[in-house]
Each structure stands twice: as C-alpha cells, then as structure tokens.
Motif scaffolding. Structure first.
Motif, PDB file in Angstrom:
ATOM      1  N   VAL A  10     -21.380 -40.366 -15.703  1.00  0.00           N
ATOM      2  CA  VAL A  10     -21.749 -41.068 -16.935  1.00  0.00           C
ATOM      3  C   VAL A  10     -23.239 -41.385 -16.871  1.00  0.00           C
ATOM      4  O   VAL A  10     -23.699 -42.125 -15.998  1.00  0.00           O
ATOM      5  N   ILE A  11     -23.981 -40.785 -17.810  1.00  0.00           N
ATOM      6  CA  ILE A  11     -25.436 -40.965 -17.863  1.00  0.00           C
ATOM      7  C   ILE A  11     -25.753 -41.849 -19.058  1.00  0.00           C
ATOM      8  O   ILE A  11     -25.469 -41.481 -20.205  1.00  0.00           O
ATOM      9  N   GLY A  12     -26.302 -43.017 -18.783  1.00  0.00           N
ATOM     10  CA  GLY A  12     -26.543 -43.999 -19.842  1.00  0.00           C
ATOM     11  C   GLY A  12     -25.526 -45.113 -19.727  1.00  0.00           C
ATOM     12  O   GLY A  12     -24.352 -44.928 -20.058  1.00  0.00           O
ATOM     13  N   LEU A  13     -26.001 -46.259 -19.214  1.00  0.00           N
ATOM     14  CA  LEU A  13     -25.073 -47.364 -18.943  1.00  0.00           C
ATOM     15  C   LEU A  13     -25.407 -48.580 -19.804  1.00  0.00           C
ATOM     16  O   LEU A  13     -25.494 -49.714 -19.328  1.00  0.00           O
ATOM     17  N   GLY A  14     -25.612 -48.306 -21.093  1.00  0.00           N
ATOM     18  CA  GLY A  14     -25.735 -49.417 -22.039  1.00  0.00           C
ATOM     19  C   GLY A  14     -24.353 -50.018 -22.253  1.00  0.00           C
ATOM     20  O   GLY A  14     -23.447 -49.822 -21.437  1.00  0.00           O
ATOM     21  N   ALA A  19     -18.845 -49.390 -20.405  1.00  0.00           N
ATOM     22  CA  ALA A  19     -17.407 -49.560 -20.695  1.00  0.00           C
ATOM     23  C   ALA A  19     -16.644 -48.264 -20.424  1.00  0.00           C
ATOM     24  O   ALA A  19     -15.528 -48.282 -19.889  1.00  0.00           O
ATOM     25  N   LEU A  20     -17.256 -47.125 -20.767  1.00  0.00           N
ATOM     26  CA  LEU A  20     -16.584 -45.839 -20.522  1.00  0.00           C
ATOM     27  C   LEU A  20     -16.457 -45.584 -19.016  1.00  0.00           C
ATOM     28  O   LEU A  20     -15.397 -45.168 -18.527  1.00  0.00           O
ATOM     29  N   ALA A  21     -17.540 -45.869 -18.279  1.00  0.00           N
ATOM     30  CA  ALA A  21     -17.503 -45.677 -16.820  1.00  0.00           C
ATOM     31  C   ALA A  21     -16.416 -46.569 -16.201  1.00  0.00           C
ATOM     32  O   ALA A  21     -15.666 -46.136 -15.317  1.00  0.00           O
ATOM     33  N   GLU A  22     -16.328 -47.790 -16.681  1.00  0.00           N
ATOM     34  CA  GLU A  22     -15.303 -48.717 -16.163  1.00  0.00           C
ATOM     35  C   GLU A  22     -13.896 -48.189 -16.400  1.00  0.00           C
ATOM     36  O   GLU A  22     -13.019 -48.304 -15.536  1.00  0.00           O
ATOM     37  N   ALA A  23     -13.676 -47.618 -17.593  1.00  0.00           N
ATOM     38  CA  ALA A  23     -12.338 -47.093 -17.914  1.00  0.00           C
ATOM     39  C   ALA A  23     -11.996 -45.915 -17.004  1.00  0.00           C
ATOM     40  O   ALA A  23     -10.858 -45.792 -16.534  1.00  0.00           O
ATOM     41  N   PHE A  24     -12.988 -45.063 -16.724  1.00  0.00           N
ATOM     42  CA  PHE A  24     -12.727 -43.944 -15.801  1.00  0.00           C
ATOM     43  C   PHE A  24     -12.376 -44.478 -14.416  1.00  0.00           C
ATOM     44  O   PHE A  24     -11.424 -44.024 -13.778  1.00  0.00           O
ATOM     45  N   LEU A  25     -13.170 -45.457 -13.964  1.00  0.00           N
ATOM     46  CA  LEU A  25     -12.923 -46.023 -12.624  1.00  0.00           C
ATOM     47  C   LEU A  25     -11.541 -46.664 -12.546  1.00  0.00           C
ATOM     48  O   LEU A  25     -10.800 -46.473 -11.574  1.00  0.00           O
ATOM     49  N   ALA A  26     -11.187 -47.414 -13.593  1.00  0.00           N
ATOM     50  CA  ALA A  26      -9.897 -48.115 -13.593  1.00  0.00           C
ATOM     51  C   ALA A  26      -8.734 -47.137 -13.548  1.00  0.00           C
ATOM     52  O   ALA A  26      -7.625 -47.491 -13.148  1.00  0.00           O
ATOM     53  N   ASN A  27      -8.983 -45.883 -13.960  1.00  0.00           N
ATOM     54  CA  ASN A  27      -7.910 -44.892 -13.978  1.00  0.00           C
ATOM     55  C   ASN A  27      -8.048 -43.849 -12.877  1.00  0.00           C
ATOM     56  O   ASN A  27      -7.473 -42.762 -12.944  1.00  0.00           O
ATOM     57  N   GLN A 126     -15.711 -53.344 -25.963  1.00  0.00           N
ATOM     58  CA  GLN A 126     -14.623 -54.179 -25.426  1.00  0.00           C
ATOM     59  C   GLN A 126     -13.254 -53.548 -25.606  1.00  0.00           C
ATOM     60  O   GLN A 126     -12.314 -53.861 -24.880  1.00  0.00           O
ATOM     61  N   ALA A 127     -13.119 -52.681 -26.613  1.00  0.00           N
ATOM     62  CA  ALA A 127     -11.795 -52.088 -26.901  1.00  0.00           C
ATOM     63  C   ALA A 127     -11.551 -50.794 -26.119  1.00  0.00           C
ATOM     64  O   ALA A 127     -10.428 -50.275 -26.139  1.00  0.00           O
ATOM     65  N   ILE A 128     -12.585 -50.296 -25.428  1.00  0.00           N
ATOM     66  CA  ILE A 128     -12.418 -49.017 -24.711  1.00  0.00           C
ATOM     67  C   ILE A 128     -11.268 -49.140 -23.702  1.00  0.00           C
ATOM     68  O   ILE A 128     -11.176 -50.112 -22.961  1.00  0.00           O
ATOM     69  N   GLY A 129     -10.402 -48.144 -23.709  1.00  0.00           N
ATOM     70  CA  GLY A 129      -9.259 -48.134 -22.791  1.00  0.00           C
ATOM     71  C   GLY A 129      -8.030 -48.806 -23.378  1.00  0.00           C
ATOM     72  O   GLY A 129      -6.947 -48.736 -22.801  1.00  0.00           O
ATOM     73  N   SER A 130      -8.170 -49.450 -24.544  1.00  0.00           N
ATOM     74  CA  SER A 130      -7.018 -50.135 -25.137  1.00  0.00           C
ATOM     75  C   SER A 130      -6.410 -49.257 -26.230  1.00  0.00           C
ATOM     76  O   SER A 130      -6.987 -48.247 -26.638  1.00  0.00           O
ATOM     77  N   ALA A 131      -5.248 -49.698 -26.716  1.00  0.00           N
ATOM     78  CA  ALA A 131      -4.564 -48.927 -27.760  1.00  0.00           C
ATOM     79  C   ALA A 131      -5.352 -48.929 -29.067  1.00  0.00           C
ATOM     80  O   ALA A 131      -5.115 -48.096 -29.945  1.00  0.00           O
ATOM     81  N   ASP A 132      -6.287 -49.881 -29.206  1.00  0.00           N
ATOM     82  CA  ASP A 132      -7.061 -49.965 -30.459  1.00  0.00           C
ATOM     83  C   ASP A 132      -8.194 -48.946 -30.526  1.00  0.00           C
ATOM     84  O   ASP A 132      -8.784 -48.754 -31.595  1.00  0.00           O
TER      85      ASP A 132
END
Ligand SMILES: NC(=O)c1ccc[n+]([C@@H]2O[C@H](COP(=O)([O-])OP(=O)(O)OC[C@H]3O[C@@H](n4cnc5c(N)ncnc54)[C@H](OP(=O)(O)O)[C@@H]3O)[C@@H](O)[C@H]2O)c1
Length: 291
Positions: A10-14, A19-27, A126-132
């Motif tokens: 993931v390039i660009g950690l704004g 949030a996207l990097a966190e979702a990948f890590l969590a999975n 904040q919603a990344i990784g959620s059903a929303d």
C-alpha cells in the motif's frame, strides 16, 4: 506457516490508505507500506506491516500494488522514476480522478508491463472492512478474477467493467444522485429557516418523503431506458409549475434559488420542444445531450 493470502503493498498512507492497509493486516495479508512523508508507518508497523525502505522495495514486495494518493497526477509523478519495477505486477489504483485521467493512467501502466485495475471506494475510511463499505472495480478482468475475492476484506467488491474509467464514472454518478438529495435538503432547510422551522422538524417530514422518492427511481430508470415517457403520472408541465414556485418561494424567503435554476432551464427546453405532456423524467433527454 506461510500465508496463502496475497501479499499487498500500500503506497500512500493518508486517511484512506492507512485504513486499507489495516484491513489487509487484520485479514492476514502480508502487507508492505510506504508513504512519502515520514510518521505515518509506525501504527501499521505495530500491527504487523513491513515498512519498505524505498518506493522500489515497496513495489517489489508484492504482486498487488495499491496506490492511494491524492489524485492520479500524484501517482504518475511518484511512480514514473521507478516504473520499471511495476512490470509483471498489478497496479490497483484507488486515487480518485476523472474517468478520462484514469484511462490515461491505465494506458501508461499497461505500457510499462503492469496489469491495471481501478478501485472507487464508496465509503469513508472508518467504514473500510465493514458491511457498509462498497468498492467498485474496473479494468483488467484477469486482475479482478485473481484478486477480487480477497479484495472483499476492504468492503463489498463489485466489478463494473473492462473500461478502467468506468468505476470512477459510477462513483461520480452515485455522488451526483446523493449530492442532489443532500444539497436539496439543505436548500429546503434554508427555506424553512426563514419561517423559524428547525432543521430537525423538517427532518421528520423529509425522511419519509425522500424514501417515497427513492421508490420512484425504478419507474424513472424504466422510462429513461426505454425512452417511453408516455405513461408517467406527473407531467413536465406540472413539474415546471412546481419548480417555478420553488424558485419564487425561495426568493421571497431571501434564499438563493440557484440550486434549481439549471433544472428549470432544462425542463423549459424540453417543453419548448413540444414535450410538456411527457413524464417528468423525459428531461433526461436534455441532460444526456453530449457536447
Ligand atoms: N477519505 C475518504 O473518505 C475517501 C473516500 C473515497 C475515496 N477517497 C480517495 O482516496 C484518495 C486518498 O484519500 P485520503 O483521504 O487518504 O487523502 P489524504 O488523507 O489527504 O492522503 C493523501 C495521500 O496522498 C499522498 N500524496 C499526495 N500527493 C503526493 C505526491 N505528489 N507524491 C506522493 N504522495 C502524495 C500523501 O502523502 P503525504 O502523507 O506525504 O502528504 C498521503 O499519503 C483520494 O484520491 C480520495 O479522493 C477518499
């Protein structure tokens, strides 16, 4: 044990990239991160991310490379000097831009041997990784076939076509529909404010009213798709009368009617062409006129 999950960079950690990097890590995805300015990698490193020592190392770490920068121009500017390392990888660009700029970015990436997929995120970080969360993808079908299922960790993944620009086009079409409602609500709130009505009082009536309007969308879609505007319940003539009254009532209330004026113009144009009896949705024929 080695992970079977695709390694991602993931390039660009704004706000969104983090949030996207966190979702990948969590999975369980092996996740490499890189950001132009320092200070944005520590939290992710603590959650298991590998912090790349250089942009080239970040790209080379994974077959799937995400760019989550401010806009497509930043992606070109950043990747141009190291573009050789993209060859044989999939560039998944999440940075927003116009569909035309996205198409150019895709051509540029493909010209350097990369597969290109575009992702339009229809969610706040904040919603990344959620059903929303919903993410629309367009571009390489092979890339979506390979990674689409795993990309579901970010939000519901929907592939909308091979044209790389079409995911962005969808995102702006959805925003257009949403903004019409949100800014229309604010305009109505301003009108009622002139009579001392509180926004929450308006809300109580607006929510059921708008839900009714949403139910009407299927009829509008059918009419615009078939071009048959002969059976609608509400004619252009009647709706012009309502729109003109909104403009007049706004002016009386001291509220700028500008929000509605382009619609009034479009409806008048369609009526002037002899179509006043048609269903209101036939104003689409004026709106769709290209050029
Ligand atoms: N946030 C949302 O709700 C949301 C939702 C959907 C789509 N998007 C889209 O996602 C993209 C990122 O949004 P964001 O909210 O994460 O923005 P952000 O918080 O402002 O982060 C912008 C990122 O772009 C980097 N950047 C900007 N210009 C650069 C350049 N010339 N070279 C290298 N890096 C550069 C920044 O790096 P530095 O840290 O070094 O400044 C930062 O990592 C945008 O295109 C946005 O439209 C955002």
């Amino acid at each position: 044990m080695t992970s079977t999950k695709t390694p991602v960079s993931v390039i660009g950690l704004g706000r969104l990239g983090a949030a996207l990097a966190e979702a990948f890590l969590a999975n369980g995805h092996p996740t490499t991160v890189w950001n132009r300015s320092p200070g944005k990698t520590e939290d992710l490193a603590a959650k298991g991310a590998t912090v790349a020592g250089s942009l080239t190392k970040a790209i080379e770490a994974s077959p799937l490379v995400l760019t989550v920068l401010a806009h497509h121009g930043a992606v070109r500017e950043l990747l141009d000097p190291v573009v050789g390392s993209l060859s044989g990888r999939t560039l998944l660009n999440i940075s927003s831009s116009t569909p035309e700029d996205i198409r150019k970015l895709a051509t540029w990436a493909q010209g350097h041997g990369a597969d290109y997929l575009d992702g339009a995120v229809m969610a706040v970080p904040q919603a990344i990784g959620s059903a929303d969360a919903q993410v629309l993808y367009s571009g390489s079908t092979a890339a979506f076939d390979s990674y689409g299922e795993q990309l579901g960790v970010l939000g519901a993944a929907r592939y909308v076509g091979e044209d790389p620009g079409v995911a962005e086009l969808y995102s702006y079409a959805l925003l257009s529909a949403g903004y019409g409602t949100l800014f229309g609500f604010l305009h109505g709130t301003a009108m009622l404010d002139s009579a001392g009505v509180r926004p929450t009082e308006f809300l109580a009536l607006a929510v059921p009213w708008l839900n009714g309007m949403v139910a009407f969308l299927s009829e509008i879609a059918r009419e615009t798709e078939t071009g048959d505007y002969s059976t609608g319940e509400s004619s252009l003539d009647i709706n012009l009368f309502a729109l003109e009254n909104i403009v007049a009532a706004s002016r009386t209330a001291g509220v700028d009617p500008a929000f509605h004026l382009p619609t009034v113009d479009a409806v008048r144009k369609r009526i002037a062409a002899g179509n006043g009896d048609e269903s209101a949705s036939s104003v689409f024929e004026v709106m769709r006129t290209r050029g």
